[in-house]
Design an enzyme around this catalytic site. Structure first.
Site, PDB file in Angstrom:
ATOM      1  N   GLY A 148       0.819  -1.192   0.000  1.00 14.62           N
ATOM      2  CA  GLY A 148       0.000   0.000   0.000  1.00 14.62           C
ATOM      3  C   GLY A 148       0.862   1.254   0.000  1.00 14.62           C
ATOM      4  N   CYS A 149       0.249   2.386  -0.329  1.00 11.16           N
ATOM      5  CA  CYS A 149       1.002   3.640  -0.441  1.00 11.16           C
ATOM      6  C   CYS A 149       1.451   4.152   0.925  1.00 11.16           C
ATOM      7  CB  CYS A 149       0.189   4.682  -1.184  1.00 11.16           C
ATOM      8  SG  CYS A 149      -1.489   4.918  -0.557  1.00 11.16           S
ATOM      9  N   TYR A 150       0.536   4.245   1.881  1.00 12.98           N
ATOM     10  CA  TYR A 150       0.940   4.659   3.221  1.00 12.98           C
ATOM     11  C   TYR A 150       2.002   3.718   3.807  1.00 12.98           C
ATOM     12  CZ  TYR A 150      -2.870   8.117   3.867  1.00 12.98           C
ATOM     13  OH  TYR A 150      -3.702   9.209   3.787  1.00 12.98           O
ATOM     14  N   THR A 152       4.252   1.949   2.341  1.00 14.21           N
ATOM     15  CA  THR A 152       5.546   2.177   1.694  1.00 14.21           C
ATOM     16  C   THR A 152       6.273   3.360   2.329  1.00 14.21           C
ATOM     17  OG1 THR A 152       4.807   1.245  -0.420  1.00 14.21           O
ATOM     18  CG2 THR A 152       6.668   2.767  -0.495  1.00 14.21           C
TER      19      THR A 152
END
Length: 343
Positions: A148-150, A152
């Protein structure tokens, strides 16, 4: 050439995959699918592609389409990838940009996503696709769970510190994201009049990325890590900036803490550790695959770490292509954007 198929090509991550893969010298995009826009030429759906391609968006039929490619990117809603993977597996590799294979604890996945997992065996086989940490496993993976982006933006700066047990396993992370992180489908919360000129925290203590972050950080530490994670919505299109608060031994200096992170990522092409006294900003990563990190010791035992990524690139599609490069033995810098969208 690596033959690529992109399922869910009209979402933000799908369009970003098309942007990146179209400039990749080792990639041929064989097909792109869309349930909602099948039969429409890509250039008519998204005029940015006018004059660049005659590709027509197709209705997904994975039983047949997987035979035509080497790897399938799944940019699909949570829960849908589980239905696609069995048809793809006999023929191609899978890089899933959704959450279906990120969390090893299926009870946790089902609690946070409200879905019954249909492929528990595949979850155990899946490799978490954070290249800087799991590169060797990625090389031989059949299915890669793109982070996921968060997560990462939080795991990358914290991993070497927890691995070396140089910080306490109690962490606070405040993360701020652009609206593309919520996906393309508009809601009352994300439409222009609700976000323009505003800034808010949301899903405090219950965001779906919380267990993903916690599972990976605990694995790094070799024991339980507690993290208080609070996401915020910025009135911008793309980018994530995370401010992370940790405690270290009073005897550990700012320079020693910085050196641990810098040494760990010294040879990583997509992680930039800023010199002491400098801190990341979103404008220096937007459009690129970089994760930027800065650090400061604020008192005897507390440190503040700041990281910045583009949520659609390093936080999603760029990282997925980085994983593809590793999977097929291509230099992981190839085809990925290093220039930023500035100003």
């Amino acid at each position: 050439m690596i033959r690529v198929g992109i399922a869910g090509a009209t979402g933000y991550t799908g369009l970003e995959l098309l942007r990146i893969c179209s400039h990749h010298p080792e990639v041929e995009i064989i097909w792109a699918t869309s349930d909602s826009y099948s039969g429409i030429e890509l250039g008519n759906y998204c005029p940015a592609w006018q004059g660049r391609t005659c590709m027509v968006l197709e209705k997904p039929d994975m039983e047949e389409m997987a035979r035509e490619v080497d790897v399938v990117f799944l940019g699909l809603p949570h829960g849908v990838s589980m239905d696609y993977v069995p048809a793809i597996f006999p023929h191609a590799k899978v890089i899933d940009l959704g959450a279906d294979f990120r969390i090893q604890n299926l009870e946790t996945y089902e609690k946070y996503y409200g879905l019954h997992h249909k492929l528990p065996t595949v979850v155990r086989e899946a490799v978490y696709g954070l290249p800087e940490i799991y590169r060797q496993k990625i090389k031989t993976a059949q299915i890669i769970a793109n982070p996921g982006c968060y997560p990462t933006s939080i795991i990358i700066p914290l991993y070497p510190l927890l691995k070396n047990q140089i910080i306490q396993p109690e962490i606070i992370a405040d993360s701020k994201s652009g609206v593309t992180g919520a996906g393309k489908k508009p809601t009352e919360v994300t439409h222009f009049c609700e976000i323009d000129g505003s800034f808010k925290a949301y899903k405090i203590g219950e965001h779906r990325h919380q267990p993903e972050i916690q599972e990976q950080l605990s694995s790094a530490y070799g024991g339980s890590v507690d993290i208080v994670f609070t996401p915020h919505l910025l009135p911008i299109k793309r980018g994530i900036l995370s401010t992370i608060y940790v405690q270290g031994d009073p005897s550990v200096s700012e320079k020693e803490m910085w050196k641990i992170i810098e040494n760990f990522y010294h040879n990583e092409p997509w992680v930039r550790v800023y010199p002491l006294g400098q801190f990341p900003e979103l404008k220096w990563v937007l459009g690129s695959n970089f994760c930027d990190i800065g650090l400061k010791k604020v008192d005897k035992k507390h440190f503040v770490i700041v990281s910045a990524i583009d949520n659609l690139t390093k936080g999603a599609s760029g990282q997925a292509v980085q994983n593809m490069n590793i999977l097929f033995g291509v230099d992981e810098r190839v085809g990925l954007p290093s220039s930023v969208l500035y100003p």
